[in-house]
Enzyme design. Structure first.
Site, PDB file in Angstrom:
ATOM      1  N   ASP A  56       0.838  -1.207   0.000  1.00  0.00           N
ATOM      2  CA  ASP A  56       0.000   0.000   0.000  1.00  0.00           C
ATOM      3  C   ASP A  56       0.878   1.266   0.000  1.00  0.00           C
ATOM      4  O   ASP A  56       0.695   2.169  -0.815  1.00  0.00           O
ATOM      5  CB  ASP A  56      -0.928   0.026   1.228  1.00  0.00           C
ATOM      6  CG  ASP A  56      -1.867  -1.177   1.294  1.00  0.00           C
ATOM      7  OD1 ASP A  56      -3.079  -1.005   1.135  1.00  0.00           O
ATOM      8  OD2 ASP A  56      -1.379  -2.313   1.490  1.00  0.00           O
ATOM      9  N   LYS A 100     -14.698  -5.602  -9.028  1.00  0.00           N
ATOM     10  CA  LYS A 100     -16.146  -5.672  -9.306  1.00  0.00           C
ATOM     11  C   LYS A 100     -16.522  -4.677 -10.417  1.00  0.00           C
ATOM     12  O   LYS A 100     -17.325  -4.989 -11.283  1.00  0.00           O
ATOM     13  CB  LYS A 100     -16.942  -5.375  -8.029  1.00  0.00           C
ATOM     14  CG  LYS A 100     -16.803  -6.464  -6.968  1.00  0.00           C
ATOM     15  CD  LYS A 100     -17.652  -6.172  -5.744  1.00  0.00           C
ATOM     16  CE  LYS A 100     -17.040  -5.234  -4.754  1.00  0.00           C
ATOM     17  NZ  LYS A 100     -15.859  -5.703  -4.033  1.00  0.00           N
ATOM     18  N   THR A 149      -7.325  -4.552   0.198  1.00  0.00           N
ATOM     19  CA  THR A 149      -6.102  -5.042   0.863  1.00  0.00           C
ATOM     20  C   THR A 149      -6.352  -6.402   1.523  1.00  0.00           C
ATOM     21  O   THR A 149      -5.458  -7.251   1.576  1.00  0.00           O
ATOM     22  CB  THR A 149      -5.602  -4.000   1.897  1.00  0.00           C
ATOM     23  OG1 THR A 149      -5.440  -2.755   1.213  1.00  0.00           O
ATOM     24  CG2 THR A 149      -4.268  -4.402   2.491  1.00  0.00           C
ATOM     25  N   VAL A 209      -3.651   0.151  -3.015  1.00  0.00           N
ATOM     26  CA  VAL A 209      -4.119  -1.237  -3.059  1.00  0.00           C
ATOM     27  C   VAL A 209      -5.562  -1.208  -2.579  1.00  0.00           C
ATOM     28  O   VAL A 209      -5.824  -0.879  -1.429  1.00  0.00           O
ATOM     29  CB  VAL A 209      -3.290  -2.181  -2.158  1.00  0.00           C
ATOM     30  CG1 VAL A 209      -3.857  -3.597  -2.197  1.00  0.00           C
ATOM     31  CG2 VAL A 209      -1.828  -2.206  -2.586  1.00  0.00           C
TER      32      VAL A 209
HETATM   33  N1  LIG Z   1     -17.204  -0.735   7.123  1.00  0.00           N
HETATM   34  C1  LIG Z   1     -16.992  -0.547   5.812  1.00  0.00           C
HETATM   35  N2  LIG Z   1     -18.034  -0.485   4.969  1.00  0.00           N
HETATM   36  C2  LIG Z   1     -17.859  -0.327   3.681  1.00  0.00           C
HETATM   37  N3  LIG Z   1     -16.648  -0.223   3.088  1.00  0.00           N
HETATM   38  C3  LIG Z   1     -15.571  -0.262   3.878  1.00  0.00           C
HETATM   39  C4  LIG Z   1     -15.682  -0.433   5.260  1.00  0.00           C
HETATM   40  N4  LIG Z   1     -14.439  -0.452   5.779  1.00  0.00           N
HETATM   41  C5  LIG Z   1     -13.586  -0.283   4.755  1.00  0.00           C
HETATM   42  N5  LIG Z   1     -14.273  -0.172   3.600  1.00  0.00           N
HETATM   43  C6  LIG Z   1     -13.762   0.090   2.260  1.00  0.00           C
HETATM   44  O1  LIG Z   1     -14.069  -0.992   1.414  1.00  0.00           O
HETATM   45  C7  LIG Z   1     -12.991  -1.166   0.506  1.00  0.00           C
HETATM   46  C8  LIG Z   1     -13.065  -2.562  -0.024  1.00  0.00           C
HETATM   47  O2  LIG Z   1     -14.369  -2.677  -0.533  1.00  0.00           O
HETATM   48  P1  LIG Z   1     -14.883  -3.921  -1.244  1.00  0.00           P
HETATM   49  O3  LIG Z   1     -16.155  -3.592  -1.929  1.00  0.00           O
HETATM   50  O4  LIG Z   1     -13.818  -4.427  -2.156  1.00  0.00           O
HETATM   51  O5  LIG Z   1     -15.133  -4.955  -0.070  1.00  0.00           O
HETATM   52  S1  LIG Z   1     -14.584  -6.420   0.093  1.00  0.00           S
HETATM   53  O6  LIG Z   1     -13.146  -6.344   0.290  1.00  0.00           O
HETATM   54  O7  LIG Z   1     -14.985  -7.182  -1.113  1.00  0.00           O
HETATM   55  O8  LIG Z   1     -15.290  -6.974   1.259  1.00  0.00           O
HETATM   56  C9  LIG Z   1     -11.780  -0.866   1.323  1.00  0.00           C
HETATM   57  O9  LIG Z   1     -10.742  -0.438   0.490  1.00  0.00           O
HETATM   58  P2  LIG Z   1      -9.204  -0.757   0.871  1.00  0.00           P
HETATM   59  O10 LIG Z   1      -8.957  -0.189   2.241  1.00  0.00           O
HETATM   60  O11 LIG Z   1      -8.472   0.024  -0.173  1.00  0.00           O
HETATM   61  O12 LIG Z   1      -8.992  -2.216   0.805  1.00  0.00           O
HETATM   62  C10 LIG Z   1     -12.266   0.245   2.247  1.00  0.00           C
HETATM   63  O13 LIG Z   1     -12.004   1.529   1.772  1.00  0.00           O
HETATM   64 MG   LIG Z   2     -10.056   0.883  -1.300  1.00  0.00          MG
HETATM   65 MG   LIG Z   3      -7.368   0.354   3.172  1.00  0.00          MG
HETATM   66 MG   LIG Z   4      -6.571   0.751  -0.333  1.00  0.00          MG
END
Ligand SMILES: Nc1ncnc2c1ncn2[C@@H]1O[C@H](COP(=O)(O)OS(=O)(=O)O)[C@@H](OP(=O)(O)O)[C@H]1O
Ligand SMILES: [Mg+2]
Ligand SMILES: [Mg+2]
Ligand SMILES: [Mg+2]
Length: 392
Positions: free
Chosen positions: A63, A303, A160, A157
């Protein structure tokens, strides 16, 4: 004459944002290569710890390293003073006294990646970056966004959690001008050019990475998808093949959303984690609308890539009340789906607003992206009824 003048002023010229797109695609290609190496080392447990941020979400060497690398490339290409970046990571935990090993690992990862810049058609640094250069590149990404002027939105990223689990993730870079996303690039290192290769590569990756990690050909495992606003087209290219010059855009092929508009034949994607989006709410909605297929649960902005490519028809995300979506989690994906022929709105049918800073302020309940307007209308129409009877 006046009409001609207006035409020139209002329609995007063929070269508009072409340099920005060129640099962004190359930078994302470099970032994908960096991530593949770090993910491999994570799976083999040879290095790279996974840390927890204040909100308990994971963060890794990848990241920070991607953020530093992309920030450095953009600044070198366009000049520090012309580049404003809003990105996910900060340097706080990297700068703490007991983080020196972690910082050293980030600095090495960044320098290894930048040393490869010429293979990607970019110029690297004359001498390797020091710790302070890397920290500066990360912390320079301090734009607060907004509705005036130009800034980049970067999720170094995305997904993550998927990344650390050896699964799907994405590198997302978008350019936002006067509140509108004008360009988006999504690097998807584990999402092959053809959907059919997915299960093969998954198996292959898991086996090969335990045996001979460095000899595996990684280029065909992933793709980079990109679009410019107003073009009506989105493109995909394979990951850059090592030791070959990056011959883009020659290697790019156009992508288009699915034409399936029968709910019974449509596939919907949603986040893997229930804590990120309510699976029970979308299940109810799917039932109401007549979606019959199992949901496709995939980590990250892959997605959005799946919808843009026509591998699935619908993407829904309904975060818990109070969670504010960040713009870097959506900007690149939205412009790519729209230009590939799809529709993205909140659950009230309004376009997402990227002009209000780091959050998608005013977002009505959730996000709905579809390959076509007909499916989109049906889902929007069904949200209210399901919402009132749910406990979200
Ligand atoms: N509580 C909550 N609710 C909704 N979204 C959140 C939450 N917490 C984090 N995030 C954000 O979700 C990013 C990943 O989303 P995704 O749609 O890929 O979800 S998942 O990983 O498939 O479960 C993820 O992105 P990254 O941190 O870059 O991985 C977050 O920004
Ligand atoms: Mg994200
Ligand atoms: Mg993150
Ligand atoms: Mg990220």
């Amino acid at each position: 004459m006046e009409n001609e003048r207006n035409l020139v002023l209002t329609s995007p010229g063929p070269d508009k944002y072409s340099k920005e797109l060129d640099v962004a695609v190359r930078a994302v290609q470099m970032a994908c290569s960096l991530c593949q190496k770090v993910q491999e080392s994570l799976i083999l447990k040879t290095s790279s710890p996974v840390l927890s941020k204040h909100d308990n979400s994971p963060v890794t060497v990848a990241d920070w390293s991607v953020q530093a690398t992309v920030s450095w490339i953009l600044s070198e290409s366009f000049g520090c003073r012309n580049v404003s970046i809003l990105a996910e990571e900060d340097v706080q935990s990297l700068s703490e006294p007991d983080s020196s090993a972690l910082l050293a690992s980030v600095v090495k990862t960044v320098n290894d990646c930048l040393a490869e810049a010429p293979h990607f058609g970019l110029k690297g640094p004359e001498t390797p970056l020091g710790s302070s250069d890397v920290l500066e590149a990360i912390s320079r990404c301090n734009s607060t966004g907004g509705h005036i002027g130009r800034f980049w939105a970067l999720d170094p990223v995305d997904g993550t959690l998927g990344f650390v689990r050896g699964d799907q993730y994405a590198v997302a870079l978008a350019l936002i001008e006067d509140g509108e996303v004008v360009l988006g690039v999504l690097g998807c290192p584990n999402y092959p050019m053809k959907k059919e290769w997915l299960s093969y590569h998954h198996r292959y990756h898991r086996i090969i990475s335990k045996l001979t990690p460095t000899t595996s050909e990684s280029w065909d495992k992933g793709c980079v998808i990109y679009a410019r606003k107003g073009r009506g087209e989105a493109w995909m290219q394979p990951l850059h093949r090592k030791n070959k010059p990056l011959s883009w855009p020659n290697t790019a092929i156009p992508v288009r959303v699915s034409s399936v508009d029968n709910p019974a034949l449509a596939t919907f994607c949603e986040p893997v984690e229930k804590s990120n989006s309510s699976h029970s709410f979308t299940a109810g909605l799917a039932h109401t609308v007549g979606l019959r297929k199992e949901p496709l649960r995939v980590y990250s902005m892959v997605k959005y890539a799946a919808i843009a490519r026509g591998d699935a028809e619908i993407y829904m995300k309904f975060a818990r009340t109070g969670y504010k979506e960040k713009i870097w989690d959506h900007a690149a994906g939205v412009v790519i789906i729209e230009e590939a022929g799809g529709v993205v709105t909140d659950a009230g049918g309004s376009r997402l607003d990227f002009s209000k800073g780091m959050f998608l302020e005013g977002l009505d309940r959730g996000i709905i992206a579809c390959g076509g307007a007909k499916l989109h209308e049906r889902i929007i129409g069904a949200v209210d009824a399901s919402w009132n009877s749910s406990s979200l």
